[in-house]
Enzyme design. Sequence first.
Site, PDB file in Angstrom:
ATOM      1  N   HIS A 201      -9.779   1.924   0.763  1.00 61.70           N
ATOM      2  CA  HIS A 201      -9.443   2.744   1.928  1.00 61.70           C
ATOM      3  C   HIS A 201     -10.704   2.741   2.784  1.00 61.70           C
ATOM      4  CE1 HIS A 201      -5.951   4.111  -0.245  1.00 61.70           C
ATOM      5  NE2 HIS A 201      -5.587   4.916   0.742  1.00 61.70           N
TER       6      HIS A 201
ATOM      7  N   GLN B  54      -9.849   9.135  -4.803  1.00 68.29           N
ATOM      8  CA  GLN B  54      -9.480   9.895  -3.598  1.00 68.29           C
ATOM      9  C   GLN B  54     -10.589  10.829  -3.110  1.00 68.29           C
ATOM     10  OE1 GLN B  54      -6.193  10.290  -1.483  1.00 68.29           O
ATOM     11  NE2 GLN B  54      -8.130  10.785  -0.465  1.00 68.29           N
TER      12      GLN B  54
ATOM     13  N   GLU C 137     -10.919   5.034   7.533  1.00 64.40           N
ATOM     14  CA  GLU C 137      -9.688   5.721   7.960  1.00 64.40           C
ATOM     15  C   GLU C 137     -10.088   7.004   8.677  1.00 64.40           C
ATOM     16  OE1 GLU C 137      -6.976   7.080   4.900  1.00 64.40           O
ATOM     17  OE2 GLU C 137      -5.275   7.092   6.286  1.00 64.40           O
TER      18      GLU C 137
ATOM     19  N   TRP D 203      -0.166  13.790   3.180  1.00 64.97           N
ATOM     20  CA  TRP D 203      -0.685  13.050   4.327  1.00 64.97           C
ATOM     21  C   TRP D 203       0.384  12.689   5.332  1.00 64.97           C
ATOM     22  CZ3 TRP D 203      -2.391  12.803  -0.607  1.00 64.97           C
ATOM     23  CH2 TRP D 203      -3.765  13.009  -0.820  1.00 64.97           C
TER      24      TRP D 203
ATOM     25  N   HIS E  44       0.833  -1.214   0.000  1.00 66.94           N
ATOM     26  CA  HIS E  44       0.000   0.000   0.000  1.00 66.94           C
ATOM     27  C   HIS E  44       0.862   1.256   0.000  1.00 66.94           C
ATOM     28  CE1 HIS E  44      -3.947   1.963   1.367  1.00 66.94           C
ATOM     29  NE2 HIS E  44      -3.085   2.961   1.216  1.00 66.94           N
TER      30      HIS E  44
ATOM     31  N   ASP F  48       2.421   3.502   2.982  1.00 66.68           N
ATOM     32  CA  ASP F  48       1.389   4.468   2.558  1.00 66.68           C
ATOM     33  C   ASP F  48       1.959   5.664   1.802  1.00 66.68           C
ATOM     34  OD1 ASP F  48      -1.307   5.108   2.308  1.00 66.68           O
ATOM     35  OD2 ASP F  48      -1.505   5.999   4.290  1.00 66.68           O
TER      36      ASP F  48
ATOM     37  N   HIS G  81       1.174   5.239  -2.312  1.00 68.64           N
ATOM     38  CA  HIS G  81       0.558   6.130  -3.313  1.00 68.64           C
ATOM     39  C   HIS G  81       1.689   6.725  -4.142  1.00 68.64           C
ATOM     40  CE1 HIS G  81      -3.547   6.365  -1.381  1.00 68.64           C
ATOM     41  NE2 HIS G  81      -2.838   5.923  -0.359  1.00 68.64           N
TER      42      HIS G  81
END
Length: 424
Positions: free
Chosen positions: A212, A154, A215, A317, A57, A311, A59
């Site tokens: 996702h 997203q 979260e 983030w 996982h 991640d 991005h």
Amino acid sequence: MILKSAKLYGQEGLWNIEIKGEQIVNLLPADDFIDSSHEKVIDLAGKLVLPPFVEPHIHLDYVLTAGTPRWNQSGTLFEGIQCWSERKLVVKETKEDIKRRALKAIEMQMKHGIQHVRTHVDITDPSLIGLEALLEIREEIKPWMDIQIVAFPQEGIYAYPKGDELLEEALKMGADVVGGIPHYEFTREDGVQSVKKSLELAYKYGKMVDIHCDEIDDEQSRFVEVVAAEAYKLGMGELVTASHTTAMGSYNDAYTYKLFKLLKQSKINFVALPKANLHLQGRFDSYPKRRGLTRVKELLESDINVCFGLDSIMDPWYPLGDGNLIRVVEMGLHACHMTGYNDIVTALNLITSNGAKTLNIEENYGIKKGNKANLVVINTESEYEAVRCQSPVLYSIRNGEVIVETKPAETKMNIPEFSKQFSE
Ligand code: 17E
Ligand code: FE2
């Protein structure tokens, strides 16, 4: 090539690994003779050998964008999404710009022994340029790394204009996995509907699913039950993953008891992201502050598959990250109260076999006679020390070739008493 005297992860004794072409052709106890017409022999002298690390996982379209156009000041998930949404409007990147950033991160991952990656790519963007960039990279780097692409909405499947159409388009373009973000949809009902949509599209196009999911530190965010129930009804649990599920850290035990029965029955996989979620969650708490992680220890104890991922590498983030998964393991063990002896010596499952199961790549994964010669050697002689010292990867071997090699750092003590009297 022969790798001499390897300590195989999870096994006793030392082994010789014989590699011909792209394959492991022999795996014998180190004392046994192997015909040595091989040009290359590497004496590992007991170093730990594992299958390549799996990053389940990340991005890759977001990497190295932290601070542009602005920093996430609050450290919340929601400000992260806001920063990214603004960036899409003001920073006009070409496909080549995105590829350049992604490849820098991929290089970091390769240096840390990763050969299998699942990346999410934002498809709430009418140009779908990030997806195009990652589709090209997926093909270009195949000799060195396997990449799965998740079409990730997203800004929502329903909260973003035509999110559902963009998602379907992304699958037609070649994404491997369907994403979702139910806790970000406008209402609970939209969230439920979005999960059903993701699974329905996966079923229709023969894709996997990675959502996702929950979260958020809202104990009422209960989309994981919808993911599990839908996966179960469609009989595709092993192809389905719930990522993050941090709300589960806030569920009450009575509800969790009931939930676990369904999770187990459904056979879905879980990805926990300890670094990212220790950073993002708990931001609305005063004291005591929640850890904001899913119930990793309890899931594993119930024989439910869980793996760890990073991640982010410097994105809106999460401001840090260097691709190193052993550091994620070390932090995750602390955050999840998994510092018992048994937890420590089996912890690397979280970034190897458990990740492989999540990605559905188990078939040719693992150090076995007849399998592809894909493996990593790390600079330690035991599973325990690998975690304690977060030992670096000395070699990453792919299809029988050494693709990454690291010289370990050497530190000299200039205090004579230490080198003689105390440490001998
Ligand atoms: N997007 C999201 O919704 N959650 C995250 N943790 C990241 C991106 C990194
Ligand atoms: Fe994520």
